[in-house]
Write an enzyme that holds these catalytic residues in place. Structure first.
Site, short mmCIF file in Angstrom:
data_model
loop_
_atom_site.label_atom_id
_atom_site.label_comp_id
_atom_site.label_asym_id
_atom_site.label_seq_id
_atom_site.Cartn_x
_atom_site.Cartn_y
_atom_site.Cartn_z
N ARG A 110 17.28 20.60 28.22
CA ARG A 110 16.87 21.58 27.21
C ARG A 110 17.21 22.98 27.73
NH1 ARG A 110 11.09 24.16 26.31
NH2 ARG A 110 11.65 25.51 24.56
N HIS B 112 14.26 31.83 23.00
CA HIS B 112 13.34 31.80 24.12
C HIS B 112 13.17 33.23 24.63
CE1 HIS B 112 11.54 29.02 27.37
NE2 HIS B 112 11.05 30.24 27.57
N GLU C 58 7.35 28.99 21.97
CA GLU C 58 6.09 29.67 22.23
C GLU C 58 5.92 30.97 21.45
OE1 GLU C 58 5.34 27.86 26.72
OE2 GLU C 58 5.55 30.03 26.48
N ASN D 24 4.31 22.54 24.97
CA ASN D 24 4.32 23.03 26.34
C ASN D 24 2.89 23.03 26.85
OD1 ASN D 24 7.03 23.47 25.94
ND2 ASN D 24 6.94 25.70 26.07
N TYR E 272 0.41 23.52 30.31
CA TYR E 272 0.27 23.92 31.71
C TYR E 272 -1.17 23.82 32.21
CZ TYR E 272 5.09 25.51 31.64
OH TYR E 272 6.46 25.54 31.55
N GLU F 171 7.80 21.30 27.89
CA GLU F 171 7.63 21.94 29.20
C GLU F 171 6.34 21.42 29.82
OE1 GLU F 171 7.72 26.21 29.48
OE2 GLU F 171 9.34 26.38 28.01
#
Length: 465
Positions: A75, A119, A164, A296, A298, A353
């Site tokens: 990606r 991005h 995002e 994504n 985290y 991600e």
């Protein structure tokens, strides 16, 4: 052995500004990050992405490293100002040629290209005309998406429109620690709306030239829990969840903006600009049919009330933290995925991600031992598998990141890569976590043999005796 479904996609992810370098090569125009990194104090170590990982020159050998890992997919993001230096108008042939060659090389090495169109590196020329708070930027994004899809769509089957949007809108336009570095709640709300509108318009533009394309949007999502059973903490958690998660999820899935978040923004004076966010035609565009949701993940977020209704993040005592200060909490990934599946019923979810920043431990054997990253990957992949067992339509996992790279406002202070990188010499060094990930990709499974090989202490904990 914990097997993943047949056809499960394994890959790594990067973004253009963080790795490419060559900010003015072959006709590329400046982006808002080229400008932002020049602002005194904006970047922790006063570096920039001018060189980054020099991927614009070293892309062929980088693809060879990906092939050595056995990746099924890669990606990457396209740099908008490399393709359209002024944001619109005539396309830069040299910029398109670069991505054309990259796609061909990936396919030659058996790696599926997944293209992210935005991005965060908005052309500076569009920022000068109002940036994302201006509706025209959404239309310009759709034009750009159509140009790139027309060039690459015969070979690229998977597309991500925006990465995002919360970060772009809130960190870039309200908190101000990311480009363009503004501090306006009104701008943040307008930017979020136009990012989502741009997503929907881009879906249409891509489908016009590549009807068979699989298209999605990537959202950074965090399971949000109150710090206590106190009513104030519960309310603060609602506010945070609405702003960070539901504000973007609800309209993409055809529900419009959440009423409670609209009230929160109105109370904060962020809707005083007089522009309606309730246009039915806009919401129809935003809810354009998508084929997968990119997630994504985290960390989870624990929220308490600061005393004035404002949410504040709480880090648990004795929590295991990454070098970014983020809690390592694999269970949050399972919770997030199962909740998304229950509430929104997406056709497909892809983890676009997931990763961590840790420094390398000293080693006497010449190998780069990064046991913390290995533990992180092991834990989160087991959490992903638990979601699959629970019936979540999870179809892929992309590790962040392929290389150590320029980490936005943190500069070169953070290390996320499966490959370490020395920005002074551009030498890539394969970490042990890359070996682990390579075996998982090739087996499409997390086996006890792999865990024992790369994380023996974890194996002993899992299988005592």
């Amino acid at each position: 052995t914990l097997d993943f479904p047949p056809g499960f996609v394994w890959g790594t992810a990067t973004s253009s500004y963080q790795i490419e370098g060559s900010p003015s090569a072959d006709g590329k125009g400046p982006s808002i990050w080229d400008t932002f990194t020049r602002r005194p104090g904006a970047i922790e170590d006063a570096t920039s992405g001018d060189v980054a990982c020099d991927h614009y020159r070293l892309w062929q050998s980088d693809v060879d490293l990906m092939a050595e890992l056995g990746l099924g997919a890669y990606r990457f993001s396209v740099s908008w100002p490399r393709v359209l230096p002024n944001g619109d108008g005539a396309a830069n042939a040299a910029g398109l040629d670069f991505y054309d060659r990259l796609v061909d090389r990936l396919l030659e090495r058996g790696i599926e290209p997944w293209v992210t169109l935005y991005h965060w590196d908005l052309p500076d020329a569009l920022q000068d005309r109002g940036g994302w708070p201006a509706r025209a930027t959404a239309r310009a994004f759709a034009t750009y998406a159509g140009i790139v899809a027309d060039r690459l769509g015969d070979r690229v089957g998977r597309w991500i429109t925006i990465n995002e949007p919360w970060v772009v809108a809130k960190r870039g336009h309200f908190h101000g620690d990311k480009a363009p570095g503004h501090h306006s709640g009104e701008e943040a709300v307008l930017a979020s709306h136009h990012l989502l509108l741009g997503h929907g318009l881009a879906v249409r533009a891509i489908r016009e030239v590549a009807p068979a394309a699989q298209i999605g949007i990537t959202l950074n999502l965090t399971p949000t829990v109150p710090a206590s059973t106190d009513a104030a903490d519960i309310e603060a958690a609602r506010r945070f969840d609405g702003d960070a998660n539901r504000w973007f999820l609800d309209p993409v899935f055809g529900r419009g903006y959440p009423d409670d978040v609209l009230r929160d923004y109105a109370d904060a004076g962020w809707l005083d600009h007089g522009v309606s966010l309730e246009s039915p035609s806009d919401h129809d565009v935003i809810a354009a049919r998508h084929d997968f949701l990119g997630v994504n993940y985290y960390e989870r977020t624990i929220i308490r009330d600061q005393g004035d209704g404002t949410p504040a993040k709480v880090v648990p005592a004795n929590a295991d933290l990454t070098d970014m200060g983020w809690e390592v909490y694999p269970r949050g990934l399972t919770d997030l995925l199962t909740d998304l599946s229950r509430r929104y019923q997406p056709e497909s979810i892809v983890i676009t991600e997931n990763g961590c920043s840790f420094g390398d431990a000293p080693s006497d054997d010449g190998r780069v031992h990064d046991q913390q990253r290995i533990s992180f990957l092991r834990g989160h992949l087991l959490a992903a598998h638990e979601a699959v067992r629970a019936g979540v339509p999870l179809d892929g996992y992309f590790a962040w990141s392929f290389l150590d790279n320029f980490e936005w406002e943190r500069g070169w202070t953070q290390r996320f890569g499966l490959f370490g990188l020395n920005p002074e010499t551009q030498v890539r060094t394969r970490r042990r976590s890359a070996d682990l990930f390579s075996e998982i990709c090739r087996e499409n499974a997390v086996s006890s043999a792999i865990v024992r090989k790369y994380a023996p202490q974890i194996f002993d904990q899992m299988f005592p005796g």
